[in-house]
Design a protein around this motif. Structure first.
Motif, mmCIF file in Angstrom:
data_model
loop_
_atom_site.group_PDB
_atom_site.id
_atom_site.type_symbol
_atom_site.label_atom_id
_atom_site.label_comp_id
_atom_site.label_asym_id
_atom_site.label_seq_id
_atom_site.Cartn_x
_atom_site.Cartn_y
_atom_site.Cartn_z
ATOM 1 N N ASP A 1 0.816 -1.256 0.100
ATOM 2 C CA ASP A 1 0.081 0.032 -0.063
ATOM 3 C C ASP A 1 0.890 1.216 -0.035
ATOM 4 O OD1 ASP A 1 0.711 -0.699 2.565
ATOM 5 O OD2 ASP A 1 -0.828 0.358 3.645
ATOM 6 N N VAL A 2 1.883 1.266 0.786
ATOM 7 C CA VAL A 2 2.877 2.410 0.919
ATOM 8 C C VAL A 2 3.262 2.492 -0.544
ATOM 9 C CG1 VAL A 2 5.145 3.224 1.616
ATOM 10 C CG2 VAL A 2 3.505 2.131 3.176
ATOM 11 N N SER A 3 3.838 1.461 -1.190
ATOM 12 C CA SER A 3 4.556 1.376 -2.423
ATOM 13 C C SER A 3 3.637 2.089 -3.515
ATOM 14 C CB SER A 3 4.884 0.121 -3.122
ATOM 15 O OG SER A 3 5.927 -0.555 -2.207
ATOM 16 N N CYS B 1 15.856 7.014 -0.164
ATOM 17 C CA CYS B 1 15.258 6.964 1.176
ATOM 18 C C CYS B 1 14.650 5.512 1.069
ATOM 19 C CB CYS B 1 14.020 7.982 1.177
ATOM 20 S SG CYS B 1 13.182 7.901 2.831
ATOM 21 N N CYS B 2 14.650 4.887 2.115
ATOM 22 C CA CYS B 2 14.282 3.587 2.423
ATOM 23 C C CYS B 2 13.045 3.381 3.285
ATOM 24 C CB CYS B 2 15.225 2.392 2.851
ATOM 25 S SG CYS B 2 16.473 2.348 1.607
ATOM 26 N N VAL B 3 11.999 2.626 3.198
ATOM 27 C CA VAL B 3 10.834 2.439 4.321
ATOM 28 C C VAL B 3 10.737 0.939 4.484
ATOM 29 C CG1 VAL B 3 8.332 2.785 4.277
ATOM 30 C CG2 VAL B 3 9.601 4.291 2.784
ATOM 31 N N ILE B 4 10.789 0.929 5.946
ATOM 32 C CA ILE B 4 10.755 -0.333 6.360
ATOM 33 C C ILE B 4 9.573 -0.525 7.440
ATOM 34 C CG2 ILE B 4 13.252 -0.775 6.401
ATOM 35 C CD1 ILE B 4 13.257 -0.176 9.488
ATOM 36 N N SER B 5 9.304 -1.862 7.519
ATOM 37 C CA SER B 5 7.972 -2.204 8.091
ATOM 38 C C SER B 5 8.446 -2.097 9.739
ATOM 39 C CB SER B 5 7.745 -3.612 7.930
ATOM 40 O OG SER B 5 8.401 -4.592 8.208
ATOM 41 N N GLY B 6 9.362 -2.327 9.973
ATOM 42 C CA GLY B 6 9.990 -2.248 11.331
ATOM 43 C C GLY B 6 9.817 -3.463 12.168
ATOM 44 N N ILE C 1 13.088 5.191 7.112
ATOM 45 C CA ILE C 1 11.699 5.557 7.944
ATOM 46 C C ILE C 1 11.007 4.164 8.055
ATOM 47 C CG2 ILE C 1 9.534 6.495 7.369
ATOM 48 C CD1 ILE C 1 10.593 8.315 5.168
ATOM 49 N N ASN C 2 10.815 4.125 9.276
ATOM 50 C CA ASN C 2 10.122 2.942 9.934
ATOM 51 C C ASN C 2 8.537 3.246 9.827
ATOM 52 O OD1 ASN C 2 8.974 1.045 11.453
ATOM 53 N ND2 ASN C 2 10.709 1.192 13.091
ATOM 54 N N CYS D 1 4.171 8.832 3.227
ATOM 55 C CA CYS D 1 4.335 9.532 1.874
ATOM 56 C C CYS D 1 4.877 11.040 2.604
ATOM 57 C CB CYS D 1 3.140 9.714 1.042
ATOM 58 S SG CYS D 1 2.837 8.318 0.220
ATOM 59 N N GLN D 2 4.145 11.477 3.521
ATOM 60 C CA GLN D 2 4.469 12.625 4.142
ATOM 61 C C GLN D 2 5.774 12.656 4.785
ATOM 62 O OE1 GLN D 2 1.441 13.623 7.071
ATOM 63 N NE2 GLN D 2 -0.011 14.057 5.688
ATOM 64 N N ALA D 3 6.189 11.681 5.250
ATOM 65 C CA ALA D 3 7.569 11.424 6.051
ATOM 66 C C ALA D 3 8.813 11.359 4.784
ATOM 67 C CB ALA D 3 7.740 10.235 6.894
ATOM 68 N N VAL D 4 8.437 10.755 3.677
ATOM 69 C CA VAL D 4 9.389 10.766 2.708
ATOM 70 C C VAL D 4 9.476 12.102 1.953
ATOM 71 C CG1 VAL D 4 9.485 9.927 0.024
ATOM 72 C CG2 VAL D 4 8.806 8.577 2.092
ATOM 73 N N ASP D 5 8.416 12.879 1.836
ATOM 74 C CA ASP D 5 8.489 14.050 1.450
ATOM 75 C C ASP D 5 9.206 15.093 2.393
ATOM 76 O OD1 ASP D 5 6.821 13.445 -0.708
ATOM 77 O OD2 ASP D 5 4.999 14.185 -0.079
ATOM 78 N N GLN D 6 9.071 14.988 3.628
ATOM 79 C CA GLN D 6 9.825 15.776 4.563
ATOM 80 C C GLN D 6 11.209 15.652 4.403
ATOM 81 O OE1 GLN D 6 8.212 14.921 8.247
ATOM 82 N NE2 GLN D 6 6.201 16.283 7.988
ATOM 83 N N GLN D 7 11.548 14.398 3.971
ATOM 84 C CA GLN D 7 13.022 14.111 3.871
ATOM 85 C C GLN D 7 13.608 14.499 2.626
ATOM 86 O OE1 GLN D 7 15.054 12.372 6.042
ATOM 87 N NE2 GLN D 7 13.128 12.379 7.636
ATOM 88 N N GLY D 8 12.932 14.561 1.559
ATOM 89 C CA GLY D 8 13.327 15.203 0.306
ATOM 90 C C GLY D 8 13.544 16.641 0.537
#
Length: 81
Positions: free
Chosen positions: A12-14, A38-43, A61-62, A72-79
């Protein structure tokens, strides 16, 4: 847009990141993360062995407990940093 590595369990995140124009790569091995901004992990299995080898210079991002929109907001903030 950014190249984002996402664990396979976070489909769903992808989808949400792809809809925002990001280049999404499924993280299957450490090599996949090396070319990502950036990488997104499930934790779920985060640092089980107590070993922390950095394989990417980008943010990690966990996503545990987060919605796809929050990720998506966290990814945008990192960018924007």
């Amino acid at each position: 847009m950014a190249r984002i590595g996402v664990e396979g369990t976070l489909s769903d995140v992808s989808q949400a990141l792809q809809s925002k124009g990001h280049d999404v790569v499924e993280l299957k091995s450490e090599n996949d993360a090396q070319s990502c901004d950036c990488c997104v992990i499930s934790g779920q299995d985060q640092n089980v062995m107590g070993i922390s080898n950095a394989v990417t210079n980008g943010a990690v991002i966990n996503a545990h407990g987060m919605t796809a929109d929050e990720v998506c907001q966290a990814v945008d903030q990192q960018g924007s940093r």
